[in-house]
Each structure stands twice: as structure tokens, then as C-alpha cells.
Design a protein around this motif. Structure first.
Motif, PDB file in Angstrom:
ATOM      1  N   LEU A 195       0.838  -1.194   0.000  1.00 57.28           N
ATOM      2  CA  LEU A 195       0.000   0.000   0.000  1.00 57.28           C
ATOM      3  C   LEU A 195       0.866   1.235   0.000  1.00 57.28           C
ATOM      4  O   LEU A 195       1.910   1.291   0.654  1.00 57.28           O
ATOM      5  N   GLY A 196       0.406   2.273  -0.697  1.00 59.44           N
ATOM      6  CA  GLY A 196       1.187   3.494  -0.784  1.00 59.44           C
ATOM      7  C   GLY A 196       1.285   4.246   0.514  1.00 59.44           C
ATOM      8  O   GLY A 196       2.183   5.028   0.717  1.00 59.44           O
ATOM      9  N   GLY A 197       0.329   4.066   1.431  1.00 59.98           N
ATOM     10  CA  GLY A 197       0.331   4.843   2.665  1.00 59.98           C
ATOM     11  C   GLY A 197       1.265   4.336   3.732  1.00 59.98           C
ATOM     12  O   GLY A 197       1.474   4.994   4.735  1.00 59.98           O
ATOM     13  N   THR A 198       1.844   3.135   3.545  1.00 63.44           N
ATOM     14  CA  THR A 198       2.720   2.594   4.562  1.00 63.44           C
ATOM     15  C   THR A 198       4.178   2.873   4.232  1.00 63.44           C
ATOM     16  O   THR A 198       4.560   2.959   3.078  1.00 63.44           O
ATOM     17  N   ARG A 199       5.012   2.985   5.279  1.00 63.01           N
ATOM     18  CA  ARG A 199       6.434   3.223   5.080  1.00 63.01           C
ATOM     19  C   ARG A 199       7.200   1.934   4.798  1.00 63.01           C
ATOM     20  O   ARG A 199       8.360   1.971   4.413  1.00 63.01           O
ATOM     21  N   ALA A 200       6.573   0.787   5.028  1.00 59.67           N
ATOM     22  CA  ALA A 200       7.258  -0.490   4.861  1.00 59.67           C
ATOM     23  C   ALA A 200       7.474  -0.785   3.373  1.00 59.67           C
ATOM     24  O   ALA A 200       6.524  -0.866   2.612  1.00 59.67           O
ATOM     25  N   ARG A 201       8.710  -0.943   2.967  1.00 58.89           N
ATOM     26  CA  ARG A 201       9.055  -1.269   1.588  1.00 58.89           C
ATOM     27  C   ARG A 201      10.190  -2.297   1.620  1.00 58.89           C
ATOM     28  O   ARG A 201      11.363  -1.963   1.389  1.00 58.89           O
ATOM     29  N   PRO A 202       9.897  -3.575   1.923  1.00 62.71           N
ATOM     30  CA  PRO A 202      10.974  -4.566   2.070  1.00 62.71           C
ATOM     31  C   PRO A 202      11.794  -4.777   0.810  1.00 62.71           C
ATOM     32  O   PRO A 202      13.015  -4.926   0.882  1.00 62.71           O
ATOM     33  N   VAL A 203      11.143  -4.791  -0.365  1.00 64.95           N
ATOM     34  CA  VAL A 203      11.894  -4.984  -1.608  1.00 64.95           C
ATOM     35  C   VAL A 203      12.828  -3.811  -1.844  1.00 64.95           C
ATOM     36  O   VAL A 203      14.006  -3.977  -2.172  1.00 64.95           O
ATOM     37  N   LEU A 204      12.307  -2.601  -1.662  1.00 62.87           N
ATOM     38  CA  LEU A 204      13.133  -1.416  -1.851  1.00 62.87           C
ATOM     39  C   LEU A 204      14.291  -1.396  -0.861  1.00 62.87           C
ATOM     40  O   LEU A 204      15.408  -1.015  -1.202  1.00 62.87           O
ATOM     41  N   ALA A 205      14.036  -1.810   0.380  1.00 63.12           N
ATOM     42  CA  ALA A 205      15.094  -1.827   1.399  1.00 63.12           C
ATOM     43  C   ALA A 205      16.256  -2.712   0.948  1.00 63.12           C
ATOM     44  O   ALA A 205      17.433  -2.347   1.114  1.00 63.12           O
ATOM     45  N   ARG A 206      15.933  -3.869   0.359  1.00 61.81           N
ATOM     46  CA  ARG A 206      16.999  -4.755  -0.121  1.00 61.81           C
ATOM     47  C   ARG A 206      17.754  -4.132  -1.291  1.00 61.81           C
ATOM     48  O   ARG A 206      18.978  -4.237  -1.386  1.00 61.81           O
ATOM     49  N   VAL A 207      17.015  -3.467  -2.169  1.00 60.15           N
ATOM     50  CA  VAL A 207      17.659  -2.822  -3.312  1.00 60.15           C
ATOM     51  C   VAL A 207      18.590  -1.699  -2.843  1.00 60.15           C
ATOM     52  O   VAL A 207      19.722  -1.565  -3.323  1.00 60.15           O
ATOM     53  N   LEU A 208      18.126  -0.912  -1.880  1.00 58.68           N
ATOM     54  CA  LEU A 208      18.929   0.206  -1.381  1.00 58.68           C
ATOM     55  C   LEU A 208      20.217  -0.274  -0.725  1.00 58.68           C
ATOM     56  O   LEU A 208      21.263   0.366  -0.835  1.00 58.68           O
ATOM     57  N   ASP A 209      20.168  -1.419  -0.048  1.00 61.31           N
ATOM     58  CA  ASP A 209      21.367  -1.952   0.590  1.00 61.31           C
ATOM     59  C   ASP A 209      22.380  -2.438  -0.430  1.00 61.31           C
ATOM     60  O   ASP A 209      23.583  -2.425  -0.170  1.00 61.31           O
ATOM     61  N   ARG A 210      21.898  -2.867  -1.606  1.00 58.85           N
ATOM     62  CA  ARG A 210      22.801  -3.413  -2.623  1.00 58.85           C
ATOM     63  C   ARG A 210      23.389  -2.341  -3.529  1.00 58.85           C
ATOM     64  O   ARG A 210      24.412  -2.577  -4.177  1.00 58.85           O
ATOM     65  N   ILE A 211      22.783  -1.182  -3.581  1.00 52.17           N
ATOM     66  CA  ILE A 211      23.282  -0.124  -4.466  1.00 52.17           C
ATOM     67  C   ILE A 211      24.630   0.381  -3.968  1.00 52.17           C
ATOM     68  O   ILE A 211      24.816   0.628  -2.781  1.00 52.17           O
ATOM     69  N   GLY A 212      25.578   0.517  -4.887  1.00 50.14           N
ATOM     70  CA  GLY A 212      26.905   0.980  -4.526  1.00 50.14           C
ATOM     71  C   GLY A 212      27.242   2.313  -5.173  1.00 50.14           C
ATOM     72  O   GLY A 212      26.422   2.937  -5.854  1.00 50.14           O
ATOM     73  N   ARG A 213      28.477   2.739  -4.973  1.00 49.02           N
ATOM     74  CA  ARG A 213      28.949   4.017  -5.507  1.00 49.02           C
ATOM     75  C   ARG A 213      28.844   4.033  -7.034  1.00 49.02           C
ATOM     76  O   ARG A 213      29.274   3.099  -7.704  1.00 49.02           O
ATOM     77  N   GLY A 214      28.277   5.102  -7.552  1.00 48.28           N
ATOM     78  CA  GLY A 214      28.151   5.257  -8.997  1.00 48.28           C
ATOM     79  C   GLY A 214      26.888   4.679  -9.590  1.00 48.28           C
ATOM     80  O   GLY A 214      26.574   4.957 -10.744  1.00 48.28           O
ATOM     81  N   ASN A 215      26.152   3.842  -8.813  1.00 46.98           N
ATOM     82  CA  ASN A 215      24.881   3.289  -9.309  1.00 46.98           C
ATOM     83  C   ASN A 215      23.789   4.352  -9.249  1.00 46.98           C
ATOM     84  O   ASN A 215      23.917   5.359  -8.550  1.00 46.98           O
ATOM     85  N   THR A 216      22.702   4.123  -9.987  1.00 45.53           N
ATOM     86  CA  THR A 216      21.565   5.048  -9.992  1.00 45.53           C
ATOM     87  C   THR A 216      20.278   4.282  -9.704  1.00 45.53           C
ATOM     88  O   THR A 216      19.993   3.273 -10.360  1.00 45.53           O
ATOM     89  N   LEU A 217      19.525   4.755  -8.730  1.00 46.43           N
ATOM     90  CA  LEU A 217      18.208   4.201  -8.433  1.00 46.43           C
ATOM     91  C   LEU A 217      17.188   4.935  -9.307  1.00 46.43           C
ATOM     92  O   LEU A 217      17.031   6.147  -9.194  1.00 46.43           O
TER      93      LEU A 217
END
Length: 274
Positions: free
Chosen positions: A18-40
Motif C-alpha cells: 500500500l502506498g500509505g505505509t512506510r514499509a518497503r521490504p523490496v526497496l530496502a533490499r535494493v537500497l542496501d545493494r546499491i553501490g557508488r556510482g549506481n543510480t536508483l
């Protein structure tokens, strides 16, 4: 999906929620994997968050790791001067929003006082022991619930690394991908670990004393732990992660080179064969 593919995105993920919740487990995993120079990359800003503060938090976390943020259908690309200006405008809007909330809260309290209404709990004002105990329990339960909601960020590390690795190193591995404001202290981590053991969510042996490691196998163990947390991590991302942990390279340097990580990976393989 098609929009992201057409822009050349090589790694595409879809969040279900749901858009109203702050919980984004998939995004959280993606954010942890992004490194220097990558673009979200996102199709639209409103696909990520319904509040400016939440969106700004995501962008700032990426900026701290040397990554960029881009929204295809909005004028937002932090790799460009225009995108950075937009980020500054967003920051100002968030602060303005917070100021408005403070002013409204203050006006509401003053209006209630002018009408003879005193806010708060009467039991607390009278310092009633039962009321005070109830508030303490409620605050503690809320605090523990917030910590448990973050369990995906630390429970796997504790299960995998304890008691083979000392708490100091486990803590640094957990904290390395996190922004400064969200990092754990050892006391807070042990507090929530003990609570999860009492509730049966963690085995008691994670509190056993860590075995001593020689100076030669400590760094290989750290590298193995970083890879265990993210099997797809690149050599460059390992360098970035070790620097975030403030771990010195084998020759005492603060910056890590790919050759140093490769050397440690060979030691990891040797230790696994022993």
C-alpha cells in the motif's frame, strides 16, 4: 516495467504494498545493494512515497553511499545540477511542513488552555503509580515493536555470525550500509537480542562467548561475513563496505584496493578447505 526497460535499467524490482505505509521490504533490499556510482531509477516519485520526508530520506541514503536517484517522469536526477537543486527545494519543503505541524500543535494546545481544558492523563498529573507503570509498559512495548520491525536488517547477521564473531564486528557489519542516524549501538542491539531470545525468536547460544581469532584470519572472516550478507556483492562494493566499517586494509591504509580484497578472498577459500 516496460518504461524502466526502455531506459536501459538492467536490474528491475517490483514492490507490492500500500502506498500509505512506510514499509518497503523490496526497496530496502535494493537500497542496501546499491553501490557508488549506481543510480536508483523510478517511474514517478509518488510510486515511492506519499510524504516528502520519506522520499528525502531515501535520496539522502543513496547520496551518502555515492549513488544517484532519478525519476523518469519528474525533474529529479541527482547526477545533474538541476536534480541537486530540486533536492534542495525538497529539503526546504520538508522543513516547512514540519514547522507548520509544530505551529498547529502549539495553537491547538493554547486554544484548549484558553477554554479551561488541560491536556494529558489525569493519572499522570497526579503521579499515580498505576498510571505511570502503564505508560512505561506502553512505551517499552512500542519501542520493542519498532526494533522488531527492523529485524530483517540484523537478525540474519546475528544468526549467521554469532558466536563465531565478536559483537563489535557483528555490529560494524550491521551498521555499514546504514545512515548515521539509524545505526545501532552495541547496548541497544544486545537489548533487543535478549528480548528476542526470551520470546523464542533467537537461540540462546548467540550470547555465547566468541572464539578467539588470530590476527591473520580476522580480516578474511570479515570479508566472508560481508559476502555472506550479500552473495552478489561486487569487489568494489566490498571495498566500499569495509571503508564504511572503518576497517583498515592489510597494510594499514584507510582506503581499500581490489587487490587487497582478492587476496583476502583467497585466504577465505584456504581457511574453508582446512
Amino acid at each position: 516495467m516496460q518504461t524502466l526497460k526502455s531506459t536501459g535499467c538492467s536490474d528491475i524490482h517490483e514492490e507490492q504494498g500500500l502506498g500509505g505505509t512506510r514499509a518497503r521490504p523490496v526497496l530496502a533490499r535494493v537500497l542496501d545493494r546499491i553501490g557508488r556510482g549506481n543510480t536508483l531509477v523510478m517511474v514517478r516519485i509518488d510510486r515511492r512515497a506519499r510524504s516528502l520526508s520519506l522520499l528525502l530520506e531515501v535520496i539522502e541514503r543513496r547520496e551518502a553511499k555515492g549513488a544517484f536517484f532519478c525519476s523518469i517522469q519528474d525533474p529529479m536526477d541527482t547526477a545533474s545540477p538541476q536534480g541537486k537543486f530540486t533536492l534542495q527545494v525538497l529539503s526546504a519543503a520538508v522543513e516547512f511542513e514540519r514547522a507548520l505541524i509544530r505551529e498547529r500543535t502549539k495553537a491547538g494546545r493554547e486554544g484548549a488552555r484558553s477554554q479551561g481544558r488541560i491536556g494529558g492523563n489525569s493519572g499522570l498529573r497526579a503521579r499515580d503509580p498505576a498510571a505511570l507503570r502503564k505508560v512505561r509498559l506502553t512505551r517499552h512495548d512500542g519501542y520493542m515493536e519498532r526494533l522488531r520491525q527492523s529485524a530483517t536488517g540484523w537478525v540474519p547477521h546475528v544468526r549467521r555470525l554469532r558466536p563465531d564473531m565478536p559483537w563489535e564486528d557483528v555490529l560494524r557489519i550491521i551498521n555499514a550500509p546504514l545512515p548515521e542516524a539509524r545505526r545501532w549501538t552495541q547496548a541497544r542491539l544486545l537489548h533487543v537480542v535478549n528480548a528476542n531470545i526470551r520470546d523464542g525468536f533467537l537461540p540462546r547460544f548467540v550470547l555465547d562467548c566468541a572464539r578467539r581469532r588470530g590476527a591473520d584470519d580476522r580480516l578474511p572472516a570479515l570479508v566472508a561475513a560481508v559476502i555472506g550478507a550479500d552473495p552478489d556483492i561486487t569487489l568494489q562494493a566490498i571495498c566500499t563496505r569495509l571503508e564504511a566499517m572503518r576497517e583498515r586494509a592489510p597494510r594499514g591504509r584507510t582506503s581499500w584496493q581490489l587487490s587487497s580484497v582478492k587476496m583476502l578472498l583467497e585466504k577465505v577459500k584456504t581457511l574453508e578447505r582446512l
